[in-house]
Design an enzyme around this catalytic site. Sequence first.
Site, PDB file in Angstrom:
ATOM      1  N   ASP A  98       0.847  -1.198   0.000  1.00 10.26           N
ATOM      2  CA  ASP A  98       0.000   0.000   0.000  1.00 10.26           C
ATOM      3  C   ASP A  98       0.880   1.244   0.000  1.00 10.26           C
ATOM      4  OD1 ASP A  98      -1.865   2.002   0.358  1.00 10.26           O
ATOM      5  OD2 ASP A  98      -2.937   0.978   1.970  1.00 10.26           O
ATOM      6  N   ASP A 149      -1.741   5.941  -6.348  1.00 13.41           N
ATOM      7  CA  ASP A 149      -2.123   5.010  -5.292  1.00 13.41           C
ATOM      8  C   ASP A 149      -2.157   3.584  -5.823  1.00 13.41           C
ATOM      9  OD1 ASP A 149      -3.242   4.193  -2.726  1.00 13.41           O
ATOM     10  OD2 ASP A 149      -5.135   3.964  -3.805  1.00 13.41           O
TER      11      ASP A 149
END
Length: 449
Positions: free
Chosen positions: A122, A328
């Site tokens: 992440d 992201d």
Amino acid sequence: MASSSLHFFFFLTLLLPFTFTTATRDTCATAAPDGSDDLSIIPINAKCSPFAPTHVSASVIDTVLHMASSDSHRLTYLSSLVAGKPKPTSVPVASGNQLHIGNYVVRAKLGTPPQLMFMVLDTSNDAVWLPCSGCSGCSNASTSFNTNSSSTYSTVSCSTAQCTQARGLTCPSSSPQPSVCSFNQSYGGDSSFSASLVQDTLTLAPDVIPNFSFGCINSASGNSLPPQGLMGLGRGPMSLVSQTTSLYSGVFSYCLPSFRSFYFSGSLKLGLLGQPKSIRYTPLLRNPRRPSLYYVNLTGVSVGSVQVPVDPVYLTFDANSGAGTIIDSGTVITRFAQPVYEAIRDEFRKQVNVSSFSTLGAFDTCFSADNENVAPKITLHMTSLDLKLPMENTLIHSSAGTLTCLSMAGIRQNANAVLNVIANLQQQNLRILFDVPNSRIGIAPEPCN
């Protein structure tokens, strides 16, 4: 001491979240098949994953739409990070029942002797955490880290400086005995957990990293926790990137594979060695309210040769409101503020020039695949870098192959309407290089298979 030099990098094998029907080699082996020091990464839904469902559709669009159904939780989470000053409970997550988040997982080993863990990567999180033995509400006790089995496991005291770096602290204000550093956090928009800050030995390929700090989850609720935790690649002090700066110099890159194959794999490289030499950079912007997020300066978007008219307010970076554009790894479909997306969509439809468009799941601009050859390319303009997206990153086909859809969407009105997110579907088959010390990000085409 780490077993490699400052410039060591490792390859992490990335696979796609599909069902495997055949294999020419043992893709589930811990070691790389060529005998190298690569650290293996597998898809969270693939046969090698302990979390793979019994039946997974092999349809590309079905897989994408299923994963993208979690984007609303992801966007809510990202929105909470940038909307004003972060609250004590506004960071990482845990769930107990159902996996809703995480598309790529890395095999890492923790403890002595090492225990194999499958952790979601992440880029928008600055923490490392995982469920530990005895966790209440965690999805599966068999996938938890067994603290009692590790001879190098230790807890971190509330009195340490490192404890103050954890968000959502619940340490008592005064105690006659040293207390274990504890905290409560949230993640994914609908989940929360309580954890203790602990340390143990982290093994990444041949590198052995002693006293690596991470959150050991004791209880969890919600629907967003990767079952074996998360490996944050953000810029915060507790992330993997920050804790291994002396080893990897704060540099990493990844190349995500396409969703169009059962067997494609990609790579994650940590460190300076092996990074591409021919690559163009754009500056990274820093939001002091949420320094972990990787903001870039998106200045415009072109559809074909036409730069679409967009009010700069929807692109301009603003730390106070959280406005701007981030890259992201956890969001599936690139999302733009609604006025930006509508400008892109309308120009795209104009250039495709068909009589009607239909909707399929999250995609509102679908048309006959017979007209795919007239679809224009989309270019994202950033400071010093124009990223012309390949068509495979712009279009997606229906299961039957009769429809082609523009694979982007607008941000729903109740989310942060000013945060644009360049998601993993649009990053595939590109080398994305994060150079944190020099505050820049590089992007170059690369076949990730």
